[in-house]
Design a protein around this motif. Structure first.
Motif, mmCIF file in Angstrom:
data_model
loop_
_atom_site.group_PDB
_atom_site.id
_atom_site.type_symbol
_atom_site.label_atom_id
_atom_site.label_comp_id
_atom_site.label_asym_id
_atom_site.label_seq_id
_atom_site.Cartn_x
_atom_site.Cartn_y
_atom_site.Cartn_z
ATOM 1 N N ALA A 35 -0.070 28.250 78.101
ATOM 2 C CA ALA A 35 1.190 27.732 78.136
ATOM 3 C C ALA A 35 2.041 28.235 79.649
ATOM 4 N N THR A 36 3.084 27.579 78.920
ATOM 5 C CA THR A 36 3.967 27.119 80.316
ATOM 6 C C THR A 36 5.016 28.475 79.647
ATOM 7 N N LEU A 37 6.132 28.385 81.265
ATOM 8 C CA LEU A 37 6.731 29.777 81.479
ATOM 9 C C LEU A 37 8.309 28.761 81.942
ATOM 10 N N ILE A 57 6.445 31.455 92.737
ATOM 11 C CA ILE A 57 6.418 31.914 91.307
ATOM 12 C C ILE A 57 7.657 30.640 90.639
ATOM 13 N N ILE A 58 8.474 31.396 90.894
ATOM 14 C CA ILE A 58 9.977 31.162 90.340
ATOM 15 C C ILE A 58 10.455 29.506 90.547
ATOM 16 N N GLU A 59 10.591 29.784 91.476
ATOM 17 C CA GLU A 59 10.944 28.221 92.076
ATOM 18 C C GLU A 59 9.972 27.165 92.061
ATOM 19 N N LEU A 60 9.033 27.617 91.494
ATOM 20 C CA LEU A 60 8.037 26.572 90.938
ATOM 21 C C LEU A 60 8.036 25.997 89.436
ATOM 22 N N CYS A 61 8.420 27.657 88.664
ATOM 23 C CA CYS A 61 8.154 27.543 87.326
ATOM 24 C C CYS A 61 10.137 26.701 86.992
ATOM 25 N N ALA A 62 10.997 26.336 87.795
ATOM 26 C CA ALA A 62 11.968 26.023 87.803
ATOM 27 C C ALA A 62 11.479 24.761 86.439
ATOM 28 N N THR A 63 10.872 23.864 87.177
ATOM 29 C CA THR A 63 10.617 23.076 86.000
ATOM 30 C C THR A 63 9.423 23.575 85.402
ATOM 31 N N SER A 64 9.376 23.374 84.100
ATOM 32 C CA SER A 64 8.025 24.002 83.520
ATOM 33 C C SER A 64 7.187 23.840 83.463
ATOM 34 N N GLN A 65 6.523 24.692 84.226
ATOM 35 C CA GLN A 65 5.093 24.764 84.453
ATOM 36 C C GLN A 65 4.134 25.500 83.632
ATOM 37 N N ALA A 68 -1.803 27.371 84.583
ATOM 38 C CA ALA A 68 -2.953 26.689 84.675
ATOM 39 C C ALA A 68 -2.542 25.693 86.561
ATOM 40 N N GLU A 69 -1.007 25.351 86.016
ATOM 41 C CA GLU A 69 -0.754 24.115 86.950
ATOM 42 C C GLU A 69 0.494 25.511 88.142
ATOM 43 N N VAL A 70 0.829 26.570 88.090
ATOM 44 C CA VAL A 70 0.594 27.574 88.438
ATOM 45 C C VAL A 70 -0.373 27.927 89.912
ATOM 46 N N SER A 71 -1.428 27.733 89.400
ATOM 47 C CA SER A 71 -2.196 29.183 90.019
ATOM 48 C C SER A 71 -3.138 27.469 90.497
ATOM 49 N N ALA A 72 -3.375 26.622 90.538
ATOM 50 C CA ALA A 72 -3.517 24.896 91.417
ATOM 51 C C ALA A 72 -2.095 24.594 92.359
ATOM 52 N N LYS A 73 -1.180 24.806 91.825
ATOM 53 C CA LYS A 73 0.157 24.173 92.742
ATOM 54 C C LYS A 73 0.351 25.128 93.626
ATOM 55 N N LEU A 74 -0.200 26.644 93.618
ATOM 56 C CA LEU A 74 0.070 27.506 94.481
ATOM 57 C C LEU A 74 -1.408 27.848 95.330
ATOM 58 N N HIS A 75 -2.397 27.362 95.235
ATOM 59 C CA HIS A 75 -3.804 27.138 95.523
ATOM 60 C C HIS A 75 -4.470 28.767 95.698
ATOM 61 N N ILE A 76 -4.316 29.571 94.403
ATOM 62 C CA ILE A 76 -4.277 30.774 94.073
ATOM 63 C C ILE A 76 -4.983 30.992 92.887
ATOM 64 N N PRO A 77 -6.295 31.080 92.862
ATOM 65 C CA PRO A 77 -7.539 31.434 91.607
ATOM 66 C C PRO A 77 -6.964 31.751 90.656
ATOM 67 N N GLU A 114 -2.856 16.799 78.054
ATOM 68 C CA GLU A 114 -3.169 16.057 78.885
ATOM 69 C C GLU A 114 -2.237 17.140 80.557
ATOM 70 N N ARG A 115 -1.646 17.809 79.726
ATOM 71 C CA ARG A 115 -0.911 18.408 81.448
ATOM 72 C C ARG A 115 -2.217 19.976 81.500
ATOM 73 N N THR A 116 -2.584 20.616 80.693
ATOM 74 C CA THR A 116 -3.773 21.873 80.047
ATOM 75 C C THR A 116 -4.510 20.316 81.453
ATOM 76 N N LEU A 117 -5.885 19.361 81.119
ATOM 77 C CA LEU A 117 -6.424 18.921 81.790
ATOM 78 C C LEU A 117 -6.011 18.492 83.123
ATOM 79 N N SER A 118 -4.755 17.888 83.283
ATOM 80 C CA SER A 118 -4.450 17.985 85.426
ATOM 81 C C SER A 118 -4.228 19.002 85.349
ATOM 82 N N GLY A 119 -4.093 20.052 85.210
ATOM 83 C CA GLY A 119 -4.110 21.156 86.305
ATOM 84 C C GLY A 119 -5.252 21.962 86.138
#
Length: 123
Positions: A35-37, A57-65, A68-77, A114-119
C-alpha cells in the motif's frame, strides 16, 4: 566513573518497538505491505516534536512510499510500521492510495511489484 557519566557515554538509547506502539501489535487499518501512502494537509501542518516517529514518517511519506519502504527506511519492524501508519491514517494525516485496480496497466503492476520487492530487500 560515576553511573551518570557511564550512561551518557554508552551511545544512543534504543527504544523497544512495543514502546513506539504502546504495546499494540495490530493496526486499526488493514495495510498490505505494498500500500502506498500520501500525506494529507493536516500531516504537513502538524507540529511534531523533534525526532518523533510520526513526524519522521510524515517527512518520509512526502514522496510516495509503501508500507514496506517506511518500515525499511526507518529501521522499524513491519508490524510497528503498520500500527504507526494506521494511527496516522485514522488521525487524517495520511491516506492510502489504491495499489491495483481493474484499470491498472501492466507497467504499473510491474513497477508496484518492483518497489515492493525493493522495500522487502531493504528489510
Amino acid at each position: 566513573m560515576a553511573p551518570d557519566a557511564r550512561e551518557e557515554s554508552s551511545g544512543p538509547r534504543l527504544v523497544r518497538p512495543y514502546a513506539l506502539t504502546s504495546g499494540r501489535t495490530e493496526s486499526v487499518v488493514d495495510l498490505p505491505i505494498e500500500a502506498t501512502l500520501e500525506v494529507q494537509p493536516s500531516g504537513r501542518s502538524a507540529n511534531w516534536p523533534e525526532g518523533h516517529m510520526s513526524g519522521r514518517i510524515i517527512e518520509l511519506c512526502a514522496t510516495s512510499q509503501s508500507v514496506a519502504e517506511v518500515s525499511a527506511k526507518l529501521h522499524i519492524p513491519l508490524g510497528v510500521a503498520r500500527v504507526l501508519l494506521g494511527d496516522l491514517i485514522t488521525a487524517g494525516h495520511l491516506k492510502t492510495r489504491a495499489t491495483i485496480s481493474e484499470d491498472t496497466t501492466t507497467d504499473e503492476r510491474r513497477e508496484l511489484i518492483e518497489r515492493t520487492l525493493s522495500g522487502l530487500r531493504a528489510l
